[in-house]
Design an enzyme around this catalytic site. Sequence first.
Site: not given
Ligand code: BES
Ligand code: MN
Length: 459
Positions: A236, A310
């Site tokens: 990230k 997931r």
């Molecule tokens: N934990 C994150 C989702 C999230 C993001 C929660 C911001 C709270 C605030 C999750 O693990 C994630 O990174 N999801 C990705 C999925 C994508 C790579 C398909 C997302 O939402 O960008």
């Molecule tokens: Mn994530």
Amino acid sequence: SAPFGDSVAMAAEKAAKVTRYAGKAGQKVDLVAPAGVVADRVVFWSVGERAKLSPQDTVELGGAIFAHLHMTGSTSVTVIDDADTADMALVAEGILLRAYRFDRYRTKEDADKKPTLKAATLVADDAAAERFAVREGVARGVYLTRDLTSEPPNVLHPESFAERVRDLEELGIEVSILDEAYLKEHGFNALLAVGQGSTKESRVAIMRWNGKGDDSAPVAFLGKGVTFDTGGISIKPSEGMDQMKWDMGGAGIVTGAMCALAARKAKANVIGVVGLVENMPDGNAQRPGDVVTSLSGQTIEVLNTDAEGRLVLADILWHVKETYKPELMVDLATLTGAMIVALGSEYAGIFSNNDELADRLLAAGAETGDKVWRFPLHKNYDKMIDTPTADMKNIGGRGAGSITAAQFLQRFVGDTPWTHIDVAGVVWSEKNMTLSEKGATGYGVRLLDTFIASHYEAN
Ligand code: BES
Ligand code: MN
Ligand code: ZN
């Protein structure tokens, strides 16, 4: 104003006149008490039309009273209802909820910046006192969820989270912790793949509350417990990455809800299961392109290591379904950023294979203020996670990111009635709310508690 004597009555009358007080809900006349009155101040607080005051309004009233007074310098408050109809147990719950503060690591805060209000006395009958014991149990669960969600990620990692779960044995909850050796031996490969880049071991913690005292099928709550989500190799951006300490929010809700149910001795059989991992980039981390064989035997092509929640849930959903044959499963997870795009921080999104279950959660949401909004599942969304390389991939296409994540989970629940709650937008708040300060909200504990109380409890 009679109980306070004439000086207060006269001051209140004048204050009402000069402040345009009209008796609307939430309006108040706030007096510094005249000389000779024992109290520091007397606040006349209008609840508006009595008939319109819902239980949740009453809880929020308590929260608003606390928020109004906690910084004033006063150290105690006595709450009196002149019409004697408000449920004081709910007012007390609201006061407790709003009084939470996570200041464990603040060693230098000025005394004049600290809240002063320490005690509340509520004038009510014995029945309210009995009900209060229940509401206090629920508040205790909310506090635990907020503690877990607020702890920094160096303090709260999979191993230490599991230890906090262990503490619930004190309340009569049966706890078992599956360690990494066990998880490896039994094939929790999707969950383990997420944690393999971390120096901390992964854990699955299982809480059983057998409040019915029989062996009937339990309700199962499951939580995503990513104690820190860097994204892994699909890393990230650094900006705001600290927020990913609350990527264990779903597991925090499940743990707090189990605490609440046990603390108020709910007559229901409930199990709580949390998948605890840290998602780190490292020489041993999983790579985009890896294929893992999940506990279910289904294979997953990991195209983005940041879609890790997931993978964790896939294995624990399957494990719970197979091992406990639950009546139903509800999972909670900070699963997708897309959920925040869709609903902001007002509602959580729910996804379900069962209308009755979804309706029960919608009702509990409306009742408690932990609101949920239903999203669709459909075979055409499901197709979006097909891949030629394996049984499925862990990301969908361009749109509907929250739904394709839910479709992925659905592949691990079989015929069990199931609902997924994406709580990405609601576990943390950047602003003060009526029932919580900026920070961890404790969202979800009261939702799950009311859901159980309304439908799964023997009387
Ligand atoms: N934990 C994150 C989702 C999230 C993001 C929660 C911001 C709270 C605030 C999750 O693990 C994630 O990174 N999801 C990705 C999925 C994508 C790579 C398909 C997302 O939402 O960008
Ligand atoms: Mn994530
Ligand atoms: Zn995550």
